[in-house]
Scaffold this active site. Structure first.
Site, PDB file in Angstrom:
ATOM      1  N   THR A  89      -9.145  -1.873   2.685  1.00  0.00           N
ATOM      2  CA  THR A  89      -8.838  -2.391   1.364  1.00  0.00           C
ATOM      3  C   THR A  89      -8.994  -3.918   1.365  1.00  0.00           C
ATOM      4  O   THR A  89      -9.478  -4.502   2.348  1.00  0.00           O
ATOM      5  CB  THR A  89      -7.435  -1.941   0.906  1.00  0.00           C
ATOM      6  OG1 THR A  89      -7.249  -2.311  -0.459  1.00  0.00           O
ATOM      7  CG2 THR A  89      -6.333  -2.526   1.773  1.00  0.00           C
ATOM      8  N   SER A  96       0.819  -1.218   0.000  1.00  0.00           N
ATOM      9  CA  SER A  96       0.000   0.000   0.000  1.00  0.00           C
ATOM     10  C   SER A  96       0.848   1.261   0.000  1.00  0.00           C
ATOM     11  O   SER A  96       1.817   1.389   0.753  1.00  0.00           O
ATOM     12  CB  SER A  96      -0.936   0.015   1.211  1.00  0.00           C
ATOM     13  OG  SER A  96      -1.674   1.230   1.243  1.00  0.00           O
ATOM     14  N   ASN A 125     -14.924   1.652   1.981  1.00  0.00           N
ATOM     15  CA  ASN A 125     -13.464   1.786   1.939  1.00  0.00           C
ATOM     16  C   ASN A 125     -12.952   2.876   2.882  1.00  0.00           C
ATOM     17  O   ASN A 125     -11.741   3.036   3.024  1.00  0.00           O
ATOM     18  CB  ASN A 125     -12.980   2.072   0.508  1.00  0.00           C
ATOM     19  CG  ASN A 125     -13.163   3.521   0.104  1.00  0.00           C
ATOM     20  OD1 ASN A 125     -14.131   4.177   0.505  1.00  0.00           O
ATOM     21  ND2 ASN A 125     -12.260   4.037  -0.700  1.00  0.00           N
ATOM     22  N   LYS A 177     -13.520  -4.934   2.333  1.00  0.00           N
ATOM     23  CA  LYS A 177     -14.440  -3.846   1.998  1.00  0.00           C
ATOM     24  C   LYS A 177     -15.911  -4.190   2.247  1.00  0.00           C
ATOM     25  O   LYS A 177     -16.690  -3.335   2.668  1.00  0.00           O
ATOM     26  CB  LYS A 177     -14.244  -3.410   0.549  1.00  0.00           C
ATOM     27  CG  LYS A 177     -12.922  -2.688   0.326  1.00  0.00           C
ATOM     28  CD  LYS A 177     -12.817  -2.147  -1.085  1.00  0.00           C
ATOM     29  CE  LYS A 177     -11.512  -1.372  -1.260  1.00  0.00           C
ATOM     30  NZ  LYS A 177     -11.420  -0.733  -2.581  1.00  0.00           N
ATOM     31  N   ASP A 181     -14.408   5.081  -3.537  1.00  0.00           N
ATOM     32  CA  ASP A 181     -13.753   4.439  -4.676  1.00  0.00           C
ATOM     33  C   ASP A 181     -14.318   4.935  -6.007  1.00  0.00           C
ATOM     34  O   ASP A 181     -13.573   5.197  -6.953  1.00  0.00           O
ATOM     35  CB  ASP A 181     -13.908   2.920  -4.600  1.00  0.00           C
ATOM     36  CG  ASP A 181     -12.850   2.255  -3.730  1.00  0.00           C
ATOM     37  OD1 ASP A 181     -11.788   2.879  -3.519  1.00  0.00           O
ATOM     38  OD2 ASP A 181     -13.084   1.129  -3.263  1.00  0.00           O
ATOM     39  N   GLY A 203     -15.389  -5.658  -4.169  1.00  0.00           N
ATOM     40  CA  GLY A 203     -15.893  -4.395  -3.636  1.00  0.00           C
ATOM     41  C   GLY A 203     -15.583  -3.212  -4.529  1.00  0.00           C
ATOM     42  O   GLY A 203     -16.433  -2.325  -4.720  1.00  0.00           O
ATOM     43  N   ALA A 204     -14.376  -3.148  -5.092  1.00  0.00           N
ATOM     44  CA  ALA A 204     -14.027  -2.038  -5.973  1.00  0.00           C
ATOM     45  C   ALA A 204     -14.870  -2.066  -7.239  1.00  0.00           C
ATOM     46  O   ALA A 204     -15.298  -1.013  -7.739  1.00  0.00           O
ATOM     47  CB  ALA A 204     -12.545  -2.087  -6.321  1.00  0.00           C
TER      48      ALA A 204
END
Length: 271
Positions: A63, A16, A88, A67, A103, A132-133
């Site tokens: 992340t 990250s 998020n 999420k 996001d 999730g994204a």
């Protein structure tokens, strides 16, 4: 006066760049505060989130793979979270855990910055992945006016469920290359191509050379998907900008200052 703490929770989390991002803003604006990475196993998420406010945390980013689980642990949720079904950005308040999802905002802001000629109404969009994204990006693309969204995922049932929920067109993984036929936008939301993860495995033969290709993965910055799309002549947008833009609302909420996404910030995060 307490020094506010924030961080990012995921598993793994070593890749990250959020700590570098928020650290830059804290230094740039002269704000007292800290932002740290926290690797948390899925079975420990509830216990960790319950403990963080007691340790001085004002919020955290969430992340992969947390999420959707974070949403179930929230006391209050924003309208975006309610529509997307994943969170998020968490804020710890007197009323408990407040969940938001930035996001979609970050994705569209990055896309408009990196591909200013992209027109949402120009044609279909293909989304690879169904996590999730992907949920946030699907909602953002619908809001932007995309006429058709196709979804494909390594687990067919997950893609089918997402398609049914949002009114999309799901293509089985065995036909994943067909999802790119005639699209104006192709988006990889899966972990394929990320450093240390599975190789990117979607044939691009049907991807039009004028289609915009973007990847939410940013390690490496130019993923195998983006490199292959660029070789076909496609304009490409890397995933780092999405990270930068989605972080701004949380930073403002936690540290009281609305930050700017600038070339200097991008260079600092890359460094």
């Amino acid at each position: 006066m307490k020094i506010p703490l924030a961080g990012v929770i995921g598993a793994p989390i070593g890749h990250s760049r959020s700590p570098a991002l928020h650290g830059y803003w804290l230094r740039h604006y002269g704000i007292r505060g800290h932002y740290i990475p926290m690797e948390v196993a899925p079975g420990d998420l509830a216990q960790v989130l319950a403990a963080l406010p007691k340790a001085g945390f004002v919020g955290c980013n969430i992340t992969i793979p947390h999420k959707e689980a974070a949403l179930a642990l929230a006391d209050q949720v924003s309208d975006d979270v309610r529509r997307i079904g994943a969170a998020n950005t968490l804020s710890f308040t007197a009323d408990g855990i407040h969940a938001d999802n930035t996001d979609g905002y970050g994705f569209i802001a990055n896309l408009r910055s990196g591909a200013p000629d992209w027109d949402p109404a120009a044609g279909p969009a293909a989304v690879i992945g169904a996590g999730g994204a992907a949920r946030a990006i699907v909602v953002a693309l619908r809001d932007a006016g995309c006429p058709e969204i196709r979804i494909t995922n390594r687990t067919d049932a997950r893609a089918a469920a997402l398609a049914e929920e949002f009114g999309l067109r799901a293509l089985p993984w065995g036909q994943r290359g067909d999802s790119l036929d005639g699209v104006a936008l192709a988006v990889n939301t899966s972990s394929m191509g990320m450093a240390g993860k599975d190789a990117f495995d979607v044939p691009l033969d049907a991807l039009p050379p004028e289609a915009v290709a973007t990847d939410i993965v940013y390690t490496p910055l130019i993923t195998p998907f983006l490199a292959a799309a660029q070789a076909r002549g496609c304009p490409i947008v890397d995933g780092l900008g999405m990270l930068l833009h989605q972080a701004a609302p949380g930073f403002r909420r936690w540290f009281g200052h609305r930050p700017e996404v600038t070339p200097a910030l991008r260079n600092a995060v890359l460094a």
